[in-house]
Design a protein around this motif. Structure first.
Motif, PDB file in Angstrom:
ATOM      1  N   ALA A   3      -1.313 100.528  47.053  1.00 41.73           N
ATOM      2  CA  ALA A   3      -1.875 100.007  48.352  1.00 41.73           C
ATOM      3  C   ALA A   3      -3.317 100.594  48.420  1.00 41.73           C
ATOM      4  CB  ALA A   3      -1.321 100.171  49.623  1.00 41.73           C
ATOM      5  N   TYR A   4      -4.628 100.031  48.329  1.00 42.48           N
ATOM      6  CA  TYR A   4      -5.797 100.547  48.793  1.00 42.48           C
ATOM      7  C   TYR A   4      -6.370 100.149  49.855  1.00 42.48           C
ATOM      8  CZ  TYR A   4      -5.001 101.168  43.491  1.00 42.48           C
ATOM      9  OH  TYR A   4      -4.471 101.739  42.490  1.00 42.48           O
ATOM     10  N   SER A   5      -7.154 101.127  50.648  1.00 46.07           N
ATOM     11  CA  SER A   5      -7.800 100.541  51.810  1.00 46.07           C
ATOM     12  C   SER A   5      -9.044  99.920  51.433  1.00 46.07           C
ATOM     13  CB  SER A   5      -8.256 101.981  52.483  1.00 46.07           C
ATOM     14  OG  SER A   5      -6.934 102.579  52.905  1.00 46.07           O
ATOM     15  N   LEU A   6      -9.038  98.609  51.100  1.00 47.27           N
ATOM     16  CA  LEU A   6     -10.182  97.713  51.020  1.00 47.27           C
ATOM     17  C   LEU A   6     -10.305  96.728  52.181  1.00 47.27           C
ATOM     18  CD1 LEU A   6      -9.600  97.432  46.999  1.00 47.27           C
ATOM     19  CD2 LEU A   6     -11.049  99.203  48.204  1.00 47.27           C
ATOM     20  N   VAL A   7     -11.546  96.590  52.733  1.00 46.94           N
ATOM     21  CA  VAL A   7     -11.865  95.654  53.700  1.00 46.94           C
ATOM     22  C   VAL A   7     -13.196  94.878  53.444  1.00 46.94           C
ATOM     23  CG1 VAL A   7     -12.266  95.449  56.099  1.00 46.94           C
ATOM     24  CG2 VAL A   7     -10.688  97.285  55.320  1.00 46.94           C
ATOM     25  N   GLN A   9      -9.836  92.344  51.991  1.00 45.78           N
ATOM     26  CA  GLN A   9      -8.542  92.739  51.001  1.00 45.78           C
ATOM     27  C   GLN A   9      -9.515  91.758  49.870  1.00 45.78           C
ATOM     28  OE1 GLN A   9      -6.226  94.794  50.789  1.00 45.78           O
ATOM     29  NE2 GLN A   9      -5.595  94.134  48.794  1.00 45.78           N
ATOM     30  N   THR A  98     -17.039  97.430  47.101  1.00 46.12           N
ATOM     31  CA  THR A  98     -15.678  97.989  46.989  1.00 46.12           C
ATOM     32  C   THR A  98     -15.570  99.270  46.198  1.00 46.12           C
ATOM     33  OG1 THR A  98     -15.113  95.536  46.740  1.00 46.12           O
ATOM     34  CG2 THR A  98     -13.775  97.083  45.651  1.00 46.12           C
ATOM     35  N   GLN A 101     -15.726 101.976  48.656  1.00 48.46           N
ATOM     36  CA  GLN A 101     -14.062 102.399  49.463  1.00 48.46           C
ATOM     37  C   GLN A 101     -13.392 102.890  48.726  1.00 48.46           C
ATOM     38  OE1 GLN A 101     -13.111  98.462  51.293  1.00 48.46           O
ATOM     39  NE2 GLN A 101     -15.074  98.150  52.237  1.00 48.46           N
ATOM     40  N   TYR A 153     -18.882  95.865  54.621  1.00 51.85           N
ATOM     41  CA  TYR A 153     -17.691  94.913  54.813  1.00 51.85           C
ATOM     42  C   TYR A 153     -18.032  93.593  54.005  1.00 51.85           C
ATOM     43  CZ  TYR A 153     -15.896  98.974  57.232  1.00 51.85           C
ATOM     44  OH  TYR A 153     -15.557 100.312  57.624  1.00 51.85           O
TER      45      TYR A 153
END
Length: 241
Positions: A3-7, A9, A98, A101, A153
């Protein structure tokens, strides 16, 4: 899958065996003239230099891939470095966000980037943020900060609410008191203020450099108390600025 903290997704994220190291001496390569804005932006963020060297640690490429449309991108990291490719400059810029992030929040180098293949195309053409400067005025530096956060974002529209009962925030040369008088007030007695034409142009140019469209909102014929106080004559004869 890790899981990667990407906003937001991305549409597709696949982990790879090895990641990339971005060293303080790394270079960013724009492999196409249209890739230069995103390359320069990334290099400035990380304190790196832009180079045409094919061995540069971060490569930004424009490739003819219609499936990526205007704002889509693919980001691949591995032992050979980082590759971001897009169908156009806006897509590369979204890919750079991206990559940001995936880096440590400090932004300091050297930094490890996890091994990933990310492919993303936005689901929505209009991804907007509204900033209300009519009720509480925010100056040019504050608005630029909002633009930067919106870009992070992958938002692509800044809706700037410029006028309401509480204040008129944009100078109009033919109606000078609209801003000079109508811009003096704000909610709760906060300081007023307004944007000159040069201020507004500066904001628009800055937003465009982040591939964000600036959309102004000027409310007429309703919500015009500030305008009426500043220029009472606009209520006579149906005239509006």
């Amino acid at each position: 899958m890790t899981a990667y903290s990407l906003v937001p997704q991305p549409a597709s994220v696949t982990s790879r065996a090895s990641g990339a190291l971005i060293a303080p001496s790394a270079r960013v390569c724009a492999r196409h003239p249209d890739a230069e804005p995103a390359a320069s932006y990334l290099a400035e963020l990380l304190g790196l230099e832009v180079s045409n060297a094919p061995e540069a640690a971060v490569q930004l490429a424009i490739e003819d891939e219609p499936d990526l449309r205007d704002e889509g991108y693919e980001l691949v990291t591995g032992s050979g470095g980082v590759l971001i490719r897009g169908n156009g400059p806006a897509g590369l810029f979204r890919g750079v966000q991206t990559l940001r992030q995936l880096l440590p929040a400090s932004g300091r180098l050297p930094a490890e980037v996890p091994g990933v293949r990310i492919r993303d195309v936005p689901r929505f053409a209009w991804r907007g943020l509204m900033l209300d400067v009519a009720r509480h005025f925010f100056g040019v530096p504050d608005v630029k900060r909002v633009v930067d956060l919106a870009a992070l974002y992958k938002l692509n529209v800044l809706h700037l609410h410029l006028t309401d009962d509480q204040g008129w925030r944009l100078a109009i040369s033919s109606w000078p008191d609209l801003a000079a008088v109508g811009g003096l007030t704000a909610v709760g007695g906060d300081r007023g203020g307004f944007f000159t034409a040069a201020d507004y142009a500066e904001i628009g140019d800055y937003a465009a450099s982040r591939f964000i469209t600036l959309v102004p909102e000027i409310e007429v014929p309703g919500h015009t108390n500030a305008a009426v106080v500043a220029e009472p004559e606009i209520t006579r004869g149906g005239q509006v600025p």
